[in-house]
Design a protein around this motif. Structure first.
Motif, PDB file in Angstrom:
ATOM      1  N   SER A 164       0.838  -1.201   0.000  1.00  5.57           N
ATOM      2  CA  SER A 164       0.000   0.000   0.000  1.00  5.57           C
ATOM      3  C   SER A 164       0.870   1.246   0.000  1.00  5.57           C
ATOM      4  O   SER A 164       1.779   1.390   0.821  1.00  5.57           O
ATOM      5  CB  SER A 164      -0.909   0.008   1.224  1.00  5.57           C
ATOM      6  OG  SER A 164      -0.153  -0.010   2.419  1.00  5.57           O
ATOM      7  N   LEU A 165       0.587   2.149  -0.944  1.00  2.00           N
ATOM      8  CA  LEU A 165       1.261   3.442  -0.961  1.00  2.00           C
ATOM      9  C   LEU A 165       0.648   4.353   0.089  1.00  2.00           C
ATOM     10  O   LEU A 165      -0.552   4.286   0.355  1.00  2.00           O
ATOM     11  CB  LEU A 165       1.098   4.101  -2.327  1.00  2.00           C
ATOM     12  CG  LEU A 165       2.024   3.667  -3.451  1.00  2.00           C
ATOM     13  CD1 LEU A 165       1.606   4.350  -4.752  1.00  2.00           C
ATOM     14  CD2 LEU A 165       3.457   4.017  -3.131  1.00  2.00           C
ATOM     15  N   PRO A 166       1.456   5.250   0.681  1.00  3.17           N
ATOM     16  CA  PRO A 166       0.884   6.244   1.589  1.00  3.17           C
ATOM     17  C   PRO A 166      -0.049   7.179   0.824  1.00  3.17           C
ATOM     18  O   PRO A 166       0.040   7.316  -0.401  1.00  3.17           O
ATOM     19  CB  PRO A 166       2.118   7.007   2.097  1.00  3.17           C
ATOM     20  CG  PRO A 166       3.285   6.161   1.761  1.00  3.17           C
ATOM     21  CD  PRO A 166       2.911   5.361   0.563  1.00  3.17           C
ATOM     22  N   GLU A 167      -0.963   7.814   1.533  1.00  2.41           N
ATOM     23  CA  GLU A 167      -1.826   8.810   0.910  1.00  2.41           C
ATOM     24  C   GLU A 167      -0.974   9.953   0.365  1.00  2.41           C
ATOM     25  O   GLU A 167       0.114  10.239   0.875  1.00  2.41           O
ATOM     26  CB  GLU A 167      -2.834   9.349   1.932  1.00  2.41           C
ATOM     27  CG  GLU A 167      -3.776   8.295   2.508  1.00  2.41           C
ATOM     28  CD  GLU A 167      -4.695   7.701   1.452  1.00  2.41           C
ATOM     29  OE1 GLU A 167      -5.039   8.433   0.491  1.00  2.41           O
ATOM     30  OE2 GLU A 167      -5.054   6.516   1.569  1.00  2.41           O
ATOM     31  N   LEU A 168      -1.489  10.627  -0.666  1.00  4.14           N
ATOM     32  CA  LEU A 168      -0.733  11.703  -1.288  1.00  4.14           C
ATOM     33  C   LEU A 168      -0.392  12.817  -0.304  1.00  4.14           C
ATOM     34  O   LEU A 168       0.671  13.436  -0.398  1.00  4.14           O
ATOM     35  CB  LEU A 168      -1.505  12.271  -2.486  1.00  4.14           C
ATOM     36  CG  LEU A 168      -1.564  11.378  -3.732  1.00  4.14           C
ATOM     37  CD1 LEU A 168      -2.399  12.053  -4.817  1.00  4.14           C
ATOM     38  CD2 LEU A 168      -0.162  11.068  -4.257  1.00  4.14           C
ATOM     39  N   ASP A 169      -1.294  13.071   0.651  1.00  5.21           N
ATOM     40  CA  ASP A 169      -0.993  14.140   1.613  1.00  5.21           C
ATOM     41  C   ASP A 169       0.175  13.751   2.528  1.00  5.21           C
ATOM     42  O   ASP A 169       0.956  14.610   2.950  1.00  5.21           O
ATOM     43  CB  ASP A 169      -2.227  14.516   2.430  1.00  5.21           C
ATOM     44  CG  ASP A 169      -2.789  13.344   3.233  1.00  5.21           C
ATOM     45  OD1 ASP A 169      -2.462  12.187   2.925  1.00  5.21           O
ATOM     46  OD2 ASP A 169      -3.579  13.589   4.159  1.00  5.21           O
ATOM     47  N   GLU A 199      -3.727   6.716 -12.639  1.00  2.93           N
ATOM     48  CA  GLU A 199      -4.213   7.681 -11.646  1.00  2.93           C
ATOM     49  C   GLU A 199      -3.165   7.903 -10.555  1.00  2.93           C
ATOM     50  O   GLU A 199      -2.942   9.022 -10.107  1.00  2.93           O
ATOM     51  CB  GLU A 199      -5.537   7.203 -11.047  1.00  2.93           C
ATOM     52  CG  GLU A 199      -6.719   7.295 -12.001  1.00  2.93           C
ATOM     53  CD  GLU A 199      -6.830   8.663 -12.668  1.00  2.93           C
ATOM     54  OE1 GLU A 199      -6.888   9.680 -11.936  1.00  2.93           O
ATOM     55  OE2 GLU A 199      -6.852   8.716 -13.910  1.00  2.93           O
ATOM     56  N   THR A 200      -2.521   6.828 -10.134  1.00  6.24           N
ATOM     57  CA  THR A 200      -1.445   6.957  -9.141  1.00  6.24           C
ATOM     58  C   THR A 200      -0.292   7.766  -9.700  1.00  6.24           C
ATOM     59  O   THR A 200       0.246   8.673  -9.044  1.00  6.24           O
ATOM     60  CB  THR A 200      -0.945   5.565  -8.718  1.00  6.24           C
ATOM     61  OG1 THR A 200      -2.029   4.826  -8.145  1.00  6.24           O
ATOM     62  CG2 THR A 200       0.188   5.671  -7.698  1.00  6.24           C
ATOM     63  N   LEU A 201       0.103   7.444 -10.943  1.00  6.53           N
ATOM     64  CA  LEU A 201       1.213   8.147 -11.569  1.00  6.53           C
ATOM     65  C   LEU A 201       0.902   9.634 -11.745  1.00  6.53           C
ATOM     66  O   LEU A 201       1.764  10.501 -11.510  1.00  6.53           O
ATOM     67  CB  LEU A 201       1.527   7.498 -12.917  1.00  6.53           C
ATOM     68  CG  LEU A 201       2.969   7.586 -13.442  1.00  6.53           C
ATOM     69  CD1 LEU A 201       3.964   7.091 -12.415  1.00  6.53           C
ATOM     70  CD2 LEU A 201       3.103   6.799 -14.734  1.00  6.53           C
ATOM     71  N   LYS A 202      -0.320   9.947 -12.122  1.00 10.47           N
ATOM     72  CA  LYS A 202      -0.711  11.346 -12.307  1.00 10.47           C
ATOM     73  C   LYS A 202      -0.719  12.099 -10.977  1.00 10.47           C
ATOM     74  O   LYS A 202      -0.319  13.265 -10.907  1.00 10.47           O
ATOM     75  CB  LYS A 202      -2.087  11.426 -12.964  1.00 10.47           C
ATOM     76  CG  LYS A 202      -2.097  10.998 -14.416  1.00 10.47           C
ATOM     77  CD  LYS A 202      -3.523  10.945 -14.976  1.00 10.47           C
ATOM     78  CE  LYS A 202      -3.540  10.389 -16.391  1.00 10.47           C
ATOM     79  NZ  LYS A 202      -4.927  10.239 -16.916  1.00 10.47           N
ATOM     80  N   GLY A 203      -1.162  11.423  -9.925  1.00  2.73           N
ATOM     81  CA  GLY A 203      -1.169  12.064  -8.617  1.00  2.73           C
ATOM     82  C   GLY A 203       0.237  12.412  -8.160  1.00  2.73           C
ATOM     83  O   GLY A 203       0.484  13.510  -7.627  1.00  2.73           O
ATOM     84  N   LEU A 204       1.167  11.506  -8.390  1.00  2.00           N
ATOM     85  CA  LEU A 204       2.558  11.764  -8.031  1.00  2.00           C
ATOM     86  C   LEU A 204       3.152  12.852  -8.929  1.00  2.00           C
ATOM     87  O   LEU A 204       3.936  13.697  -8.478  1.00  2.00           O
ATOM     88  CB  LEU A 204       3.369  10.480  -8.138  1.00  2.00           C
ATOM     89  CG  LEU A 204       2.975   9.364  -7.160  1.00  2.00           C
ATOM     90  CD1 LEU A 204       3.704   8.069  -7.502  1.00  2.00           C
ATOM     91  CD2 LEU A 204       3.261   9.768  -5.719  1.00  2.00           C
ATOM     92  N   ALA A 205       2.771  12.844 -10.207  1.00  2.00           N
ATOM     93  CA  ALA A 205       3.270  13.852 -11.144  1.00  2.00           C
ATOM     94  C   ALA A 205       2.813  15.252 -10.737  1.00  2.00           C
ATOM     95  O   ALA A 205       3.577  16.222 -10.849  1.00  2.00           O
ATOM     96  CB  ALA A 205       2.791  13.530 -12.560  1.00  2.00           C
ATOM     97  N   LYS A 206       1.599  15.374 -10.254  1.00  2.00           N
ATOM     98  CA  LYS A 206       1.096  16.682  -9.813  1.00  2.00           C
ATOM     99  C   LYS A 206       1.931  17.226  -8.653  1.00  2.00           C
ATOM    100  O   LYS A 206       2.193  18.431  -8.581  1.00  2.00           O
ATOM    101  CB  LYS A 206      -0.376  16.562  -9.403  1.00  2.00           C
ATOM    102  CG  LYS A 206      -1.325  16.372 -10.584  1.00  2.00           C
ATOM    103  CD  LYS A 206      -2.762  16.165 -10.124  1.00  2.00           C
ATOM    104  CE  LYS A 206      -3.681  15.933 -11.316  1.00  2.00           C
ATOM    105  NZ  LYS A 206      -5.089  15.647 -10.906  1.00  2.00           N
TER     106      LYS A 206
END
Length: 438
Positions: A164-169, A199-206
């Motif tokens: 599990s990846l941590p939440e983006l925050d 979606e994960t990759l885009k969230g990290l890219a942002k």
């Protein structure tokens, strides 16, 4: 007489976790009848036919080596070799019109160049490389070698086998605290076998755009994914339309080693859509002169393969691994239901966690050394041992802190299907034998 003094670096250096088992096994005086080595991703399949054709005809009239002369290439590599990497991306549907390619001695040299290009000065904490633990151990080793700092966000392996990846925050909090120069992602992950979606990759890219970071994608296993109905994921599929500002800060690391079955060719690439990064990286690499000229020529054959040929090859490799990986995954669970085995979603690796089936004080490195130096079990009348990689070195954790890798191992699917079928029984028998001995 005084002896010459080694550097502090050499004094403290120990073998990489992916090479540890083999090195210690080589030192073993009395060896068992058989050994199966799944500790390192040393692919044993034949390479692509177009590459084989060149490999076996280096003296053909059209070969640059026909007269027996092997000269340096340009530092950035043969244009044909650059085109081979671009052709693969083109055939997979990605826009390569603005991409710059630098050929390197394997993906490993690309990793070291990358760290030099995106991190702060040596011996400082400035602009560290941000990774997602557990991360491929070579990034940690190269950063240490050249004195650059790394920081991590941590994944956890659940009892269901999912990382599990941590939440983006939470990831953003780490970014604010450490101000990293770049974020490294491995969408088809080594060592976990986790598969990132867009979606994960885009969230990290942002986050990379928001905090003015480079985003680096290690795409050594890009075509190797096994989740039904999933799509091919790449950093080159994340554009300004998805994440405004991401273009111009994208970098990928490529290699001939895995999908193309050419580990020993030692050809990789650093690809970017940032011309200045490319120019400076080539300038840094002039000290290396160039990558292996013969290896470049062999891989250059793929510059001329069609979309259909590329797709057919990748499909055949994907189907080969998928069948084998699921067989080993199910076999491990059957041999010892208490094992936690990572979900076989991508790449050529599985993580096995023994935390629920071993006594307190267990150490993964000690078990690996036991298997390499003294352990063996009877498998169908043949004394056999198994070499795996301990995961401790894949976590960037300070000494003294709890390391999840203490009970975790990486299994690489690099032996023949027949040998891979033996792995579950060998692993569990050796684990029980080791536990009985301590």
């Amino acid at each position: 007489m005084n002896k010459p003094i080694l550097s502090e670096r050499f004094k403290s250096r120990t073998p990489s976790d992916v090479r540890l088992a083999q090195m210690k096994y080589d030192e073993r005086k009395v060896k068992p009848e058989a050994v199966i080595n799944v500790g390192i991703g040393n692919v044993s399949l034949p390479t692509n036919p177009a590459m084989q054709k060149r490999m076996f005809s280096l003296n053909a009239p059209e070969s640059p080596f026909a007269k027996g002369v092997v000269r340096y290439t340009g530092t950035a590599g043969f244009s044909e070799t650059q085109d081979a990497f671009l052709n693969i991306l083109n055939c997979e549907g990605f826009d390569t019109s603005k991409l710059k390619v630098q050929i390197t001695d394997g993906g490993s040299s690309a990793m070291e160049l990358l760290i030099l290009g995106v991190c702060g000065g040596p011996g400082t904490n400035d602009k560290p490389l941000m990774m997602i633990d557990p991360a491929y151990t070579n990034y940690i080793s190269f950063a240490e070698r050249i004195g650059r700092k790394t920081v991590t966000v941590k994944r956890k392996l659940g009892v269901d086998g999912k990382f599990s990846l941590p939440e983006l925050d939470k990831i953003e909090e780490v970014i604010k605290e450490h101000n990293p120069g770049a974020l490294l992602v491995i969408p088809y992950d080594n060592p976990t076998g986790q598969l990132y979606d867009y979606e994960t990759l885009k969230g990290l890219a942002k986050l990379c755009v928001k905090y003015n970071m480079w985003i680096v994608s290690d795409e050594a296993y890009r075509e190797l994914y096994y989740v039904e109905d999933s799509e091919l994921v790449s950093i080159w599929g994340v554009t300004d339309k998805d994440v405004p500002g991401i273009e111009g800060r994208r970098i990928s690391i490529e290699t001939t080693s895995k999908v193309w079955n050419a580990c020993g060719l030692r050809i990789g690439a650093l690809i970017t859509d940032n011309p200045e990064f490319n120019n400076r990286s080539v300038a840094e690499y002039t000290a290396n002169l160039c990558a292996n000229a013969i290896g470049q020529y062999i891989f250059g054959a793929l510059a001329h393969e069609s979309k259909e040929q590329i797709a057919s090859w990748c499909k055949s490799i994907r189907e080969y691994y998928k069948k084998m990986i699921f067989k080993v995954y199910n076999g491990l669970k059957e041999q010892e239901p208490g094992l936690i085995v990572s979900s076989p979603d991508a790449s050529i690796y599985t993580v096995v966690d023994v935390r629920d089936v071993v006594k307190p004080g267990f150490d993964a490195i000690d078990f690996v050394l036991y298997c390499a130096q003294e352990g063996s079990v009877n498998y169908n009348g043949v004394e056999t041992t198994l070499l795996v990689a301990p995961l401790k070195g894949f976590y960037d954790i300070p000494a003294g802190e709890n390391n999840p890798g203490s009970t975790q191992f990486r299994i690489a699917f690099v032996e023949t299907p027949e040998n891979m079928e033996k792995v579950p029984e060998l692993f569990v028998k050796l684990l029980r034998q080791y536990e009985a001995s301590r």
